[in-house]
Design a protein around this motif. Structure first.
Motif, short mmCIF file in Angstrom:
data_model
loop_
_atom_site.label_atom_id
_atom_site.label_comp_id
_atom_site.label_asym_id
_atom_site.label_seq_id
_atom_site.Cartn_x
_atom_site.Cartn_y
_atom_site.Cartn_z
N ILE A 229 0.83 -1.20 0.00
CA ILE A 229 0.00 0.00 0.00
C ILE A 229 0.87 1.26 0.00
CG2 ILE A 229 -1.63 1.35 1.38
CD1 ILE A 229 -2.88 -1.31 2.26
N MET A 230 1.94 1.27 0.79
CA MET A 230 2.79 2.46 0.84
C MET A 230 3.48 2.71 -0.49
SD MET A 230 4.42 2.53 4.70
CE MET A 230 4.83 0.78 4.84
N VAL A 231 3.88 1.64 -1.19
CA VAL A 231 4.49 1.81 -2.51
C VAL A 231 3.48 2.41 -3.49
CG1 VAL A 231 5.42 0.57 -4.51
CG2 VAL A 231 6.24 0.03 -2.22
N LEU A 232 2.24 1.93 -3.44
CA LEU A 232 1.20 2.48 -4.32
C LEU A 232 0.95 3.95 -4.04
CD1 LEU A 232 -1.43 -0.44 -4.32
CD2 LEU A 232 0.23 0.13 -6.11
N MET A 233 0.90 4.32 -2.76
CA MET A 233 0.60 5.71 -2.39
C MET A 233 1.75 6.65 -2.76
SD MET A 233 -2.39 5.53 -1.16
CE MET A 233 -3.49 4.24 -0.59
N ASP A 234 2.98 6.21 -2.50
CA ASP A 234 4.13 7.09 -2.72
C ASP A 234 4.40 7.35 -4.19
OD1 ASP A 234 4.47 7.33 -0.04
OD2 ASP A 234 6.23 6.04 0.11
N PHE B 69 1.69 19.38 -17.90
CA PHE B 69 2.06 18.03 -18.36
C PHE B 69 2.28 17.10 -17.16
CE2 PHE B 69 5.33 14.88 -19.39
CZ PHE B 69 4.75 14.26 -20.48
N THR B 70 3.02 17.57 -16.17
CA THR B 70 3.30 16.74 -14.98
C THR B 70 2.02 16.47 -14.21
OG1 THR B 70 5.48 17.78 -14.84
CG2 THR B 70 4.74 16.52 -12.93
N PHE B 71 1.15 17.48 -14.14
CA PHE B 71 -0.11 17.29 -13.42
C PHE B 71 -0.99 16.25 -14.11
CE2 PHE B 71 -4.52 18.22 -12.40
CZ PHE B 71 -4.47 18.26 -11.00
N THR B 72 -0.97 16.23 -15.43
CA THR B 72 -1.76 15.24 -16.17
C THR B 72 -1.25 13.83 -15.87
OG1 THR B 72 -2.20 16.83 -17.94
CG2 THR B 72 -2.50 14.49 -18.45
N TRP B 73 0.07 13.68 -15.85
CA TRP B 73 0.65 12.37 -15.51
C TRP B 73 0.30 11.99 -14.07
CZ3 TRP B 73 2.21 8.06 -17.43
CH2 TRP B 73 2.96 7.18 -16.65
N PHE B 74 0.35 12.97 -13.17
CA PHE B 74 -0.04 12.72 -11.78
C PHE B 74 -1.49 12.25 -11.69
CE2 PHE B 74 -2.55 14.81 -8.41
CZ PHE B 74 -2.15 14.06 -7.32
N LEU B 75 -2.38 12.87 -12.45
CA LEU B 75 -3.79 12.49 -12.44
C LEU B 75 -3.97 11.04 -12.86
CD1 LEU B 75 -6.83 13.31 -12.28
CD2 LEU B 75 -6.63 13.99 -14.68
N VAL C 194 -4.85 5.18 -11.33
CA VAL C 194 -4.45 3.77 -11.44
C VAL C 194 -4.03 3.22 -10.09
CG1 VAL C 194 -2.77 2.18 -12.45
CG2 VAL C 194 -3.82 3.95 -13.88
N ALA C 195 -3.17 3.97 -9.37
CA ALA C 195 -2.61 3.46 -8.12
C ALA C 195 -3.62 3.44 -6.99
CB ALA C 195 -1.39 4.28 -7.72
N ARG C 196 -4.43 4.52 -6.89
CA ARG C 196 -5.27 4.67 -5.70
C ARG C 196 -6.73 4.25 -5.89
NH1 ARG C 196 -3.04 9.31 -1.79
NH2 ARG C 196 -0.83 9.21 -2.37
N HIS C 197 -7.18 4.18 -7.14
CA HIS C 197 -8.58 3.80 -7.36
C HIS C 197 -8.74 2.54 -8.20
CE1 HIS C 197 -9.64 7.44 -5.35
NE2 HIS C 197 -9.07 8.20 -6.26
N VAL C 198 -7.62 1.94 -8.57
CA VAL C 198 -7.67 0.63 -9.22
C VAL C 198 -6.89 -0.38 -8.38
CG1 VAL C 198 -7.11 -0.72 -11.28
CG2 VAL C 198 -7.96 1.63 -11.52
N LEU C 199 -5.58 -0.18 -8.28
CA LEU C 199 -4.74 -1.15 -7.57
C LEU C 199 -5.04 -1.17 -6.07
CD1 LEU C 199 -1.32 -0.52 -9.37
CD2 LEU C 199 -3.02 -2.30 -9.82
N PHE C 200 -5.26 0.00 -5.48
CA PHE C 200 -5.56 0.04 -4.05
C PHE C 200 -6.90 -0.64 -3.75
CE2 PHE C 200 -6.76 2.76 -0.19
CZ PHE C 200 -6.15 1.88 0.69
N ILE C 201 -7.88 -0.45 -4.61
CA ILE C 201 -9.17 -1.11 -4.41
C ILE C 201 -9.02 -2.62 -4.55
CG2 ILE C 201 -11.44 -1.45 -5.44
CD1 ILE C 201 -11.64 1.53 -5.86
N ILE D 95 -12.11 6.50 0.87
CA ILE D 95 -13.14 7.55 0.78
C ILE D 95 -12.49 8.93 0.75
CG2 ILE D 95 -15.03 8.66 2.02
CD1 ILE D 95 -15.84 5.86 3.00
N ILE D 96 -11.50 9.16 1.62
CA ILE D 96 -10.79 10.44 1.63
C ILE D 96 -10.13 10.68 0.28
CG2 ILE D 96 -8.84 11.69 2.63
CD1 ILE D 96 -9.47 10.34 5.28
N GLN D 97 -9.54 9.64 -0.29
CA GLN D 97 -8.87 9.79 -1.57
C GLN D 97 -9.86 10.04 -2.70
OE1 GLN D 97 -4.88 7.14 -0.79
NE2 GLN D 97 -6.71 6.09 -1.47
N MET D 98 -11.07 9.54 -2.58
CA MET D 98 -12.09 9.85 -3.58
C MET D 98 -12.49 11.31 -3.52
SD MET D 98 -14.58 6.49 -3.56
CE MET D 98 -14.06 4.96 -4.35
#
Length: 355
Positions: free
Chosen positions: A235-240, A263-269, A274-281, A324-327
């Motif tokens: 989980i920490m690897v996914l979040m970081d 550009f960087t913000f788009t990649w962040f989005l 992927v990390a927090r709403h796909v893999l984390f779920i 939920i907070i991340q959503m």
């Protein structure tokens, strides 16, 4: 306590602050970190966490004051000077003539006067310098710690898309030295973040950030104590991972590189989704369904077994609360994305007011 680091000359009460506590024998057939030293867990681990917090506080200030702030000030001041060239003399000519060497000779020793920076511009630059340095430290930390965490994850027999391995052969105890260092430094970082959060100017999402950090620390301490470290590492690897890119995007914005910021913000989005709403779920669903099915032992603390329906369900509910907070944050991030698409540029809704 014995120390494998050759620090026996230190007083016994100092050792827990500078070395890993509770060294123990390695498992007979470890499935990872075959050549590492192994350790138990206990209250003395808090001593090393305190040391890590102090070191992080010192490093943060050194990096900010002597590297990041001077660079940002130089960049922003140079850009301001380019937009505000020296004033011309009243007759429209600079008061000087060229000599035979190509240099300007100025009559009566007068030079073209530089434009004076207004107090408003000075405050704006100062604010951007401070914000750039704050985000710079976050970018440096998350890059280094994610790299370390990814190394830990790659050496464990666990995979994000097949998280059933997280629960097999529970409890995963004792801990390999690198894994223990990773857990303790991560805990120290989030405790340090709480101190910073309450010491600096409040952000718009202060309550959400505080709630997130508190839940994160509870999960980290509980998973460390109850031997759920493998799911914690994943989980920490996914979040970081995506936490690297938001500070970098903000750094670009604070020094006026708006295209790179967008550009960087788009990649962040994309990485956040992927990390927090796909893999984390996927991890949460595995914890909900696979954990109770694959963990066979029950509550036997003296053997490192801390599984019970109450404790395990609390663990899962906290993961859901984190999601939920991340959503909520993702909704804010999507509003920023809409501003980028509509040509208004990226500006993080979660940041403090830019007044």
């Amino acid at each position: 306590m014995s120390s494998p680091y050759g620090l026996h000359w230190l007083p016994s009460y100092v050792l827990p602050f500078v070395t890993l506590s509770y060294p123990t024998d390695a498992p007979v057939n470890p499935d990872s970190f075959h050549h590492s030293a192994y350790y138990g867990t206990g209250f003395q681990d808090g001593c090393l966490i305190i040391t890590c917090i102090a070191v992080m506080a010192i490093l943060r200030d050194l990096v900010r004051v002597y590297i990041l702030e001077p660079f940002a000030k130089w960049k922003l001041t140079r850009d301001w000077e380019r937009l505000h060239p020296p004033h011309l003399q009243p007759n429209g000519k600079q008061n000087g003539v060229a000599n035979g060497n190509g240099h300007a000779e100025h009559i009566h020793g007068e030079y073209p006067s530089k434009s004076a920076m207004s107090p408003r511009d000075a405050r704006k630059i100062h604010r951007s310098v401070l914000r750039f340095a704050e985000q710079g430290w976050s970018a440096i930390y998350y890059t280094l710690q994610w790299s370390f965490g990814f190394y830990i994850h790659r050496n464990l027999p666990t995979r994000a898309l097949n998280p059933t391995e997280l629960w097999l052969d529970y409890p995963h105890f004792p801990l390999a030295g690198p894994l223990k260092v990773y857990y303790l430094t991560q805990t120290a970082f989030y405790l340090h973040q709480i101190l910073i959060l309450n010491a600096e100017a409040r952000r718009k999402d202060h309550v959400q950030m505080m709630t997130h950090h508190v839940i994160t620390i509870i999960l980290m301490v509980a998973s460390y104590w109850c031997s759920y470290t493998r799911v914690g590492c994943l989980i920490m690897v996914l979040m970081d991972w995506n936490d690297i890119f938001l500070p970098i995007a903000k750094m670009f914005r604070y020094i006026g590189l708006y295209t790179l910021c967008d550009f960087t913000f788009t990649w962040f989005l994309l990485s956040w989704f992927v990390a927090r709403h796909v893999l984390f779920i996927i991890v949460i669903l595995s914890a909900w369904f696979d954990g109770p099915r694959l963990i066979k032992v029950r509550w036997v603390p003296e053997l490192g077994h801390y599984y019970s329906p109450v404790t395990y369900n609390t663990f899962v509910y906290l993961l859901v609360a984190l999601q939920i907070i991340q959503m909520v944050w993702f909704g804010m991030i999507c509003r920023v994305a809409w501003r980028v698409i509509s040509g208004q540029g990226a500006s993080d809704d979660r940041s403090d007011d830019e007044k």
